[in-house]
Every structure is written in C-alpha cells, then in structure tokens.
Design a protein around this motif. Structure first.
Motif, mmCIF file in Angstrom:
data_model
loop_
_atom_site.group_PDB
_atom_site.id
_atom_site.type_symbol
_atom_site.label_atom_id
_atom_site.label_comp_id
_atom_site.label_asym_id
_atom_site.label_seq_id
_atom_site.Cartn_x
_atom_site.Cartn_y
_atom_site.Cartn_z
ATOM 1 N N LEU A 23 0.839 -1.187 0.000
ATOM 2 C CA LEU A 23 0.000 0.000 0.000
ATOM 3 C C LEU A 23 0.880 1.245 0.000
ATOM 4 N N ALA A 24 0.660 2.118 -0.963
ATOM 5 C CA ALA A 24 1.431 3.357 -1.042
ATOM 6 C C ALA A 24 0.617 4.550 -0.547
ATOM 7 N N ARG A 25 -0.696 4.574 -0.891
ATOM 8 C CA ARG A 25 -1.517 5.728 -0.537
ATOM 9 C C ARG A 25 -2.994 5.360 -0.619
ATOM 10 N N VAL A 26 -3.782 5.951 0.269
ATOM 11 C CA VAL A 26 -5.236 5.794 0.233
ATOM 12 C C VAL A 26 -5.859 7.172 0.367
ATOM 13 N N GLN A 27 -6.817 7.469 -0.498
ATOM 14 C CA GLN A 27 -7.603 8.694 -0.393
ATOM 15 C C GLN A 27 -9.055 8.292 -0.225
ATOM 16 N N LEU A 28 -9.713 8.841 0.800
ATOM 17 C CA LEU A 28 -11.126 8.607 1.023
ATOM 18 C C LEU A 28 -11.874 9.858 0.602
ATOM 19 N N PHE A 29 -12.831 9.694 -0.301
ATOM 20 C CA PHE A 29 -13.599 10.825 -0.816
ATOM 21 C C PHE A 29 -14.916 10.973 -0.065
ATOM 22 N N ARG A 30 -15.518 12.127 -0.192
ATOM 23 C CA ARG A 30 -16.750 12.436 0.536
ATOM 24 C C ARG A 30 -17.896 11.503 0.169
ATOM 25 N N ASP A 31 -17.887 11.002 -1.051
ATOM 26 C CA ASP A 31 -18.962 10.101 -1.470
ATOM 27 C C ASP A 31 -18.745 8.660 -1.000
ATOM 28 N N GLY A 32 -17.648 8.401 -0.299
ATOM 29 C CA GLY A 32 -17.373 7.081 0.260
ATOM 30 C C GLY A 32 -16.455 6.214 -0.576
ATOM 31 N N THR A 33 -16.110 6.655 -1.793
ATOM 32 C CA THR A 33 -15.180 5.874 -2.608
ATOM 33 C C THR A 33 -13.758 6.069 -2.088
ATOM 34 N N ARG A 34 -12.948 5.074 -2.363
ATOM 35 C CA ARG A 34 -11.536 5.124 -1.969
ATOM 36 C C ARG A 34 -10.671 5.013 -3.212
ATOM 37 N N LYS A 35 -9.659 5.824 -3.287
ATOM 38 C CA LYS A 35 -8.653 5.721 -4.342
ATOM 39 C C LYS A 35 -7.397 5.176 -3.673
ATOM 40 N N VAL A 36 -7.001 3.993 -4.109
ATOM 41 C CA VAL A 36 -5.876 3.290 -3.501
ATOM 42 C C VAL A 36 -4.740 3.238 -4.514
#
Length: 63
Positions: free
Chosen positions: A34-47
C-alpha cells in the motif's frame, strides 16, 4: 529503487474490512504494498499500490 504503481478505485459500497481483505490478498500473492489511500466524501476510496520493479534477466546470465 524503482517502483511500478497500480491505481485502484473502490466503490462506496465496499466496507473497510472487505477492502483490507482485498488489499491483503494482492499483497500476499502479487507482491503489492500500500502506497496511498484517499477517502472521498462520497465514500469511494482511491488506492495506490506499488511494488519493486523486477529486472528481466536473460537465462544463463548472472549479475
């Protein structure tokens, strides 16, 4: 060291436990970390996954 990266987007209906299990499987069997995780307001995650680039060695050659 050189890394290759693989972006992955997890939809909002994937809970945290399921996402962790999916990433653990990728790490164990494909060598990703795992390098990075972004959690967005709509609940999706960008990994962002990464792993070291393996040199393609010719058979019979050594370093």
């Amino acid at each position: 060291m050189d890394y290759e990266y693989a972006p992955l987007r997890l939809p909002s209906n994937v809970d945290r436990l399921t996402a962790a299990a999916q990433l653990a499987i990728q790490a164990e069997f494909s060598g990703w970390e795992l390098a990075r995780v972004q959690l967005f307001r709509d609940g999706t995650r960008k990994v962002m996954l990464r792993r070291r680039v393996q040199p393609n060695l010719q058979p019979g050659l050594s370093i």
